[in-house]
Design an enzyme around this catalytic site. Structure first.
Site, mmCIF file in Angstrom:
data_model
loop_
_atom_site.group_PDB
_atom_site.id
_atom_site.type_symbol
_atom_site.label_atom_id
_atom_site.label_comp_id
_atom_site.label_asym_id
_atom_site.label_seq_id
_atom_site.Cartn_x
_atom_site.Cartn_y
_atom_site.Cartn_z
ATOM 1 N N SER A 108 29.860 1.352 -30.784
ATOM 2 C CA SER A 108 29.501 0.912 -32.134
ATOM 3 C C SER A 108 29.221 2.173 -32.941
ATOM 4 O O SER A 108 28.172 2.803 -32.788
ATOM 5 C CB SER A 108 28.262 0.007 -32.096
ATOM 6 O OG SER A 108 28.535 -1.173 -31.392
ATOM 7 N N LYS A 182 31.976 -4.672 -36.718
ATOM 8 C CA LYS A 182 30.847 -4.632 -35.780
ATOM 9 C C LYS A 182 29.518 -4.529 -36.521
ATOM 10 O O LYS A 182 28.524 -5.151 -36.134
ATOM 11 C CB LYS A 182 30.999 -3.469 -34.803
ATOM 12 C CG LYS A 182 29.855 -3.357 -33.789
ATOM 13 C CD LYS A 182 29.706 -4.615 -32.929
ATOM 14 C CE LYS A 182 28.482 -4.573 -32.017
ATOM 15 N NZ LYS A 182 28.614 -3.634 -30.906
ATOM 16 N N LYS A 250 20.386 1.880 -34.956
ATOM 17 C CA LYS A 250 21.553 2.679 -35.336
ATOM 18 C C LYS A 250 22.599 1.831 -36.048
ATOM 19 O O LYS A 250 23.095 2.195 -37.121
ATOM 20 C CB LYS A 250 22.144 3.324 -34.078
ATOM 21 C CG LYS A 250 23.419 4.113 -34.257
ATOM 22 C CD LYS A 250 24.648 3.377 -33.716
ATOM 23 C CE LYS A 250 24.554 3.054 -32.247
ATOM 24 N NZ LYS A 250 25.782 2.402 -31.725
#
Length: 306
Positions: A108, A182, A250
């Site tokens: 990701s 994503k 993140k």
């Protein structure tokens, strides 16, 4: 896609490299081995590769050496800076990748980095696909991951025999599209995790049995895949990671914090995702960043004095 390698891809002819053998990466690599593919792995901590080696994987000395001996290289890493280091540095994957070969980043990561890697690969007559996944450790183990693919459509289709071992791939558009998808996925998952956590805390405070509560609502509009994957784990205090809580910080940060220079049209205001990022940041601040994302319930409990 012109390629000297088999089309379609075949276990007896296609050499696969894998970098990133954490909770999910190791399970995914194991599935490729079980399907008969020749697999080389690189690990900064070689002892982590022992299980895969026992299944027939070869340990490579460096990302460059692995790439030289592979037709397709997967990366499944933690952070965008890891991807940049492993793929783009002088001793990285692209330095060793042969013409017409492919590197697939399942980390990701940032859409802008995916576009940068794609451009660098094309300069070397190689290909890249950004293909982050959703489905957690269970999806990785069972080959039921949602694979979110960006890049050249023909290359993604050529890779379908490999993707089918890992889950279901959806082509989303040019380089960076998989990573953008994503981020959107994580925004949805994060919102669902907040709802699950608050619902369970509320039910407990109201005197309800938590399992009975979930059974009562899962068949209605409140039901979700997040509930099915994480509801029982949250009740059982099973916070073993399918994905680390710190990675949610993140991932959500790439959606709410980053303004790409000269690309203001991509910036959106996401108050719910910003709140979700702050709650997961609280989890990290509590020392729980390496717990699974279902551990978000601990933050809601602390807020409520438990």
């Amino acid at each position: 896609m012109s390629t000297p390698y088999p089309n379609p891809i075949a276990p007896t002819k296609t050499r696969v490299g894998w970098i990133g053998i954490g909770v999910m990466g190791a399970a995914m690599a194991s599935r490729l081995l079980s399907a008969g593919y020749s697999l080389a792995v690189y690990a900064r901590n070689p002892s982590k590769s022992l299980s895969l080696q026992s299944q027939g994987a070869r340990l490579a000395d460096s990302p460059l050496e692995l790439a030289r001996s592979s037709d397709v290289v997967f990366t499944m890493l933690g952070h965008p800076q890891d991807v940049r280091s492993i793929v783009l540095e002088k001793t990285g994957v692209l330095s060793g990748l042969n013409p017409n070969c492919v590197t697939i980043d399942m980390t990701s990561s940032h859409p802008a980095l995916a576009r940068e890697i794609f451009a660098a690969a094309r300069e070397k007559n190689c290909w890249t696909v950004d293909a982050p996944v959703s489905g957690g450790d269970i999806g990785a183990r069972d080959g039921k991951l949602a694979i979110l693919a960006g890049g050249d459509r023909g290359v993604v289709e050529w890779l379908s025999p490999l993707f089918e071992i890992l889950g279901k791939a959806t082509y989303l558009g040019p380089a960076g599209s998989g990573q953008s998808c994503k981020i959107g996925n994580q925004i949805l998952v994060g919102a669902n995790l907040i709802g699950l956590s608050e619902g369970l805390v509320f039910a407990a405070r109201a005197g309800l049995d938590k399992r009975q509560f979930l059974d009562a609502v899962r068949g209605g509009a409140a039901g979700s895949m997040v509930m099915e994957l994480f509801g029982e784990r949250a009740i059982e205090r099973d916070f073993r990671p399918g994905g680390f809580a710190e990675y949610m910080v993140k991932d959500l940060g790439m959606g709410v914090d980053v303004v790409e220079e000269g690309d203001d049209d991509r910036v959106v205001v996401l108050p719910g995702a910003a709140l979700c990022k702050q709650l997961f940041s609280g989890m990290v601040a509590n020392g729980d960043g390496k717990l699974g994302t279902q551990g978000l319930i601990t933050v809601i409990e602390r807020i409520n004095g438990k």
